[in-house]
Design a protein around this motif. Structure first.
Motif, PDB file in Angstrom:
ATOM      1  N   GLY A   1       0.790  -1.226   0.000  1.00 41.13           N
ATOM      2  CA  GLY A   1       0.000   0.000   0.000  1.00 41.13           C
ATOM      3  C   GLY A   1       0.821   1.274   0.000  1.00 41.13           C
ATOM      4  N   SER A   2       2.136   1.169   0.159  1.00 41.06           N
ATOM      5  CA  SER A   2       2.998   2.355   0.160  1.00 41.06           C
ATOM      6  C   SER A   2       3.421   2.721  -1.261  1.00 41.06           C
ATOM      7  CB  SER A   2       4.234   2.110   1.023  1.00 41.06           C
ATOM      8  OG  SER A   2       3.879   1.839   2.355  1.00 41.06           O
ATOM      9  N   ASP A   3       4.051   3.883  -1.408  1.00 41.64           N
ATOM     10  CA  ASP A   3       4.542   4.318  -2.709  1.00 41.64           C
ATOM     11  C   ASP A   3       5.621   3.373  -3.222  1.00 41.64           C
ATOM     12  OD1 ASP A   3       2.885   6.493  -2.629  1.00 41.64           O
ATOM     13  OD2 ASP A   3       4.446   7.959  -2.141  1.00 41.64           O
ATOM     14  N   GLY A   4       5.720   3.283  -4.538  1.00 40.26           N
ATOM     15  CA  GLY A   4       6.745   2.435  -5.129  1.00 40.26           C
ATOM     16  C   GLY A   4       6.535   2.239  -6.612  1.00 40.26           C
ATOM     17  N   ALA A   5       7.389   1.414  -7.195  1.00 46.02           N
ATOM     18  CA  ALA A   5       7.324   1.118  -8.623  1.00 46.02           C
ATOM     19  C   ALA A   5       7.385  -0.394  -8.823  1.00 46.02           C
ATOM     20  CB  ALA A   5       8.480   1.779  -9.365  1.00 46.02           C
ATOM     21  N   VAL A   6       6.752  -0.857  -9.898  1.00 49.29           N
ATOM     22  CA  VAL A   6       6.806  -2.273 -10.252  1.00 49.29           C
ATOM     23  C   VAL A   6       6.956  -2.429 -11.758  1.00 49.29           C
ATOM     24  CG1 VAL A   6       5.450  -3.168  -8.319  1.00 49.29           C
ATOM     25  CG2 VAL A   6       4.276  -2.465 -10.408  1.00 49.29           C
TER      26      VAL A   6
ATOM     27  N   PHE B   1      11.222  -0.552  -5.334  1.00 45.56           N
ATOM     28  CA  PHE B   1      11.023  -1.061  -6.698  1.00 45.56           C
ATOM     29  C   PHE B   1      11.033  -2.585  -6.653  1.00 45.56           C
ATOM     30  CE2 PHE B   1      13.453  -2.659 -10.509  1.00 45.56           C
ATOM     31  CZ  PHE B   1      12.392  -2.599 -11.409  1.00 45.56           C
ATOM     32  N   SER B   2      10.044  -3.200  -7.272  1.00 48.46           N
ATOM     33  CA  SER B   2       9.968  -4.660  -7.318  1.00 48.46           C
ATOM     34  C   SER B   2       9.678  -5.124  -8.735  1.00 48.46           C
ATOM     35  CB  SER B   2       8.857  -5.176  -6.392  1.00 48.46           C
ATOM     36  OG  SER B   2       9.124  -4.860  -5.049  1.00 48.46           O
ATOM     37  N   MET B   3      10.090  -6.355  -9.022  1.00 45.03           N
ATOM     38  CA  MET B   3       9.766  -6.991 -10.292  1.00 45.03           C
ATOM     39  C   MET B   3       8.923  -8.226 -10.028  1.00 45.03           C
ATOM     40  SD  MET B   3      13.103  -6.470 -12.712  1.00 45.03           S
ATOM     41  CE  MET B   3      12.235  -7.219 -14.098  1.00 45.03           C
ATOM     42  N   ILE B   4       7.900  -8.392 -10.869  1.00 39.56           N
ATOM     43  CA  ILE B   4       6.891  -9.434 -10.672  1.00 39.56           C
ATOM     44  C   ILE B   4       6.738 -10.220 -11.959  1.00 39.56           C
ATOM     45  CG2 ILE B   4       4.434  -9.826 -10.152  1.00 39.56           C
ATOM     46  CD1 ILE B   4       4.486  -7.102  -8.704  1.00 39.56           C
ATOM     47  N   GLY B   5       6.437 -11.499 -11.837  1.00 37.37           N
ATOM     48  CA  GLY B   5       6.149 -12.312 -13.015  1.00 37.37           C
ATOM     49  C   GLY B   5       7.173 -13.421 -13.208  1.00 37.37           C
TER      50      GLY B   5
ATOM     51  N   VAL C   1      19.196  -3.813 -11.134  1.00 40.19           N
ATOM     52  CA  VAL C   1      19.152  -4.985 -10.254  1.00 40.19           C
ATOM     53  C   VAL C   1      19.399  -4.582  -8.803  1.00 40.19           C
ATOM     54  CG1 VAL C   1      20.221  -7.216  -9.722  1.00 40.19           C
ATOM     55  CG2 VAL C   1      19.851  -6.542 -12.099  1.00 40.19           C
ATOM     56  N   ALA C   2      20.300  -3.624  -8.591  1.00 43.60           N
ATOM     57  CA  ALA C   2      20.651  -3.185  -7.237  1.00 43.60           C
ATOM     58  C   ALA C   2      19.464  -2.572  -6.504  1.00 43.60           C
ATOM     59  CB  ALA C   2      21.801  -2.183  -7.296  1.00 43.60           C
ATOM     60  N   ARG C   3      18.483  -2.103  -7.252  1.00 43.35           N
ATOM     61  CA  ARG C   3      17.331  -1.431  -6.623  1.00 43.35           C
ATOM     62  C   ARG C   3      16.135  -2.358  -6.405  1.00 43.35           C
ATOM     63  NH1 ARG C   3      16.020   4.657  -8.214  1.00 43.35           N
ATOM     64  NH2 ARG C   3      14.545   4.144  -6.574  1.00 43.35           N
ATOM     65  N   ILE C   4      16.236  -3.599  -6.847  1.00 43.14           N
ATOM     66  CA  ILE C   4      15.097  -4.522  -6.716  1.00 43.14           C
ATOM     67  C   ILE C   4      14.890  -4.900  -5.256  1.00 43.14           C
ATOM     68  CG2 ILE C   4      14.139  -6.765  -7.343  1.00 43.14           C
ATOM     69  CD1 ILE C   4      15.708  -6.594  -9.974  1.00 43.14           C
ATOM     70  N   SER C   5      13.669  -4.694  -4.770  1.00 46.76           N
ATOM     71  CA  SER C   5      13.271  -5.106  -3.428  1.00 46.76           C
ATOM     72  C   SER C   5      12.263  -6.242  -3.536  1.00 46.76           C
ATOM     73  CB  SER C   5      12.619  -3.935  -2.676  1.00 46.76           C
ATOM     74  OG  SER C   5      13.543  -2.881  -2.486  1.00 46.76           O
ATOM     75  N   PRO C   6      12.226  -7.122  -2.542  1.00 48.97           N
ATOM     76  CA  PRO C   6      11.263  -8.230  -2.610  1.00 48.97           C
ATOM     77  C   PRO C   6       9.821  -7.743  -2.552  1.00 48.97           C
ATOM     78  CG  PRO C   6      12.325  -8.154  -0.459  1.00 48.97           C
ATOM     79  CD  PRO C   6      13.053  -7.181  -1.328  1.00 48.97           C
ATOM     80  N   VAL C   7       8.958  -8.476  -3.204  1.00 52.58           N
ATOM     81  CA  VAL C   7       7.525  -8.189  -3.168  1.00 52.58           C
ATOM     82  C   VAL C   7       7.000  -8.528  -1.771  1.00 52.58           C
ATOM     83  CG1 VAL C   7       5.286  -8.966  -4.045  1.00 52.58           C
ATOM     84  CG2 VAL C   7       7.188  -8.557  -5.630  1.00 52.58           C
TER      85      VAL C   7
END
Length: 299
Positions: free
Chosen positions: A120-125, A254-258, A273-279
């Motif tokens: 629910g917080s700000d972010g990017a995906v 920032f997270s990546m999904i899929g 890659v360094a900015r990827i955080s877990p979902v």
């Protein structure tokens, strides 16, 4: 058994629908998972009737998994995060649907994925599965990129990788393209021996059919096949550029999904890659959060 829903504590169902599957999960008020169901594709761009059927079937399976009756679906408050509803007329079709729920709130799969990923917080995906797209929300600003659908867009996605592989294999088989491991692998995959056999297997097929070839492209790239590497490098470069466009709004997470999020990571720019955080939570929980927010606001 059934359940008695109250205005104060209804049960919410979060539904995440895309080019390959539709997943529905029923949550209690404390976010406990009560039941989950998975059905076929639910992207309105590829057919509203299929989308409606997948939503209904995944809901039915989730109710069964929760030990509830089919009739209890009429008491659920539903949040739908669907690919394709960024197209205005398709969004309207969904909103006007005579749905089987007590209440239904519709938004894009990108939006609900972002809500879930960052709780629910700000972010990017970025979603990299059958299709590809990116979304960022920071304060009052949001930006959605890609999500134009296969074959017009979805660069770097499973479907795109499969399409590019098929193109290169057909070029080789006709004597115009370089030799590639992909040729034998696609012929084996489709159990055919020539170009027309591949064409016959792919003609008119959906994005999810092309996406089944992505694994073959990635395997061949890892084995240093130059054609496969070229495809993966091009797709990954697009995903990296997409991420950097999202970063311009300075998202705190920032997270990546899929399904391609992990396999593509070695091919992405290191600063991405360094900015990827877990979902934090899956897209269907994001859809349930969205429904809860809308339900409370409408009260």
């Amino acid at each position: 058994m059934g359940f008695n829903q109250t205005k104060e504590a209804p049960l919410f169902i979060g539904i995440d629908g895309g080019g390959s599957k539709c997943r529905a999960t029923i949550y209690a008020s404390d976010d406990t998972v009560l039941g989950t169901g998975v059905a076929g594709r639910a992207n309105p761009l590829f057919g509203l009737s299929q989308t409606f059927e997948s939503i209904k079937l995944s809901t039915q399976l989730a109710l069964e998994d929760a030990g509830l009756q089919a009739s209890d679906g009429g008491q659920l408050v539903a949040g739908l995060g669907l690919a394709g509803v960024n197209v205005p007329h398709l969004y309207q079709e969904l909103v006007n649907w005579q749905h089987p729920f007590a209440n239904m709130f519709v938004t894009t799969d990108l939006h609900t994925a972002c809500i879930g990923a960052h709780h629910g917080s700000d972010g990017a995906v970025i979603i990299t599965g059958t299709g590809s797209c990116g979304y960022v929300h920071v304060g009052e600003e949001s930006l959605s990129l890609g999500g134009h659908g296969f074959p017009l867009g979805d660069k770097g996605s499973g479907a795109w990788l499969g399409l590019k592989a098929a193109e290169q294999v057909l070029l080789e088989l006709d004597g115009f393209g370089p030799k590639t491991l992909l040729t034998e692998r696609l012929k084996n995959h489709f159990q055919t021996s020539d170009a027309m056999g591949i064409v016959e297997k792919l003609a008119g097929k959906s994005s999810s059919c092309y996406a089944t070839l992505a694994r073959l492209v990635l395997e061949s790239a890892i084995e240093q096949d130059e054609v496969a590497k070229g495809i993966v490098v091009e797709g990954a470069a697009y995903i990296s550029d997409l991420a950097k466009k999202l970063f311009a709004l300075h998202p705190p997470r920032f997270s990546m999904i899929g399904g391609l999020a992990e396999p593509l990571a070695p091919w992405l720019d290191k600063d991405v890659v360094a900015r990827i955080s877990p979902v934090i939570a899956p897209p269907e929980m994001g859809a349930a959060y969205y429904a809860r927010q809308c339900y409370v606001a409408a009260d």
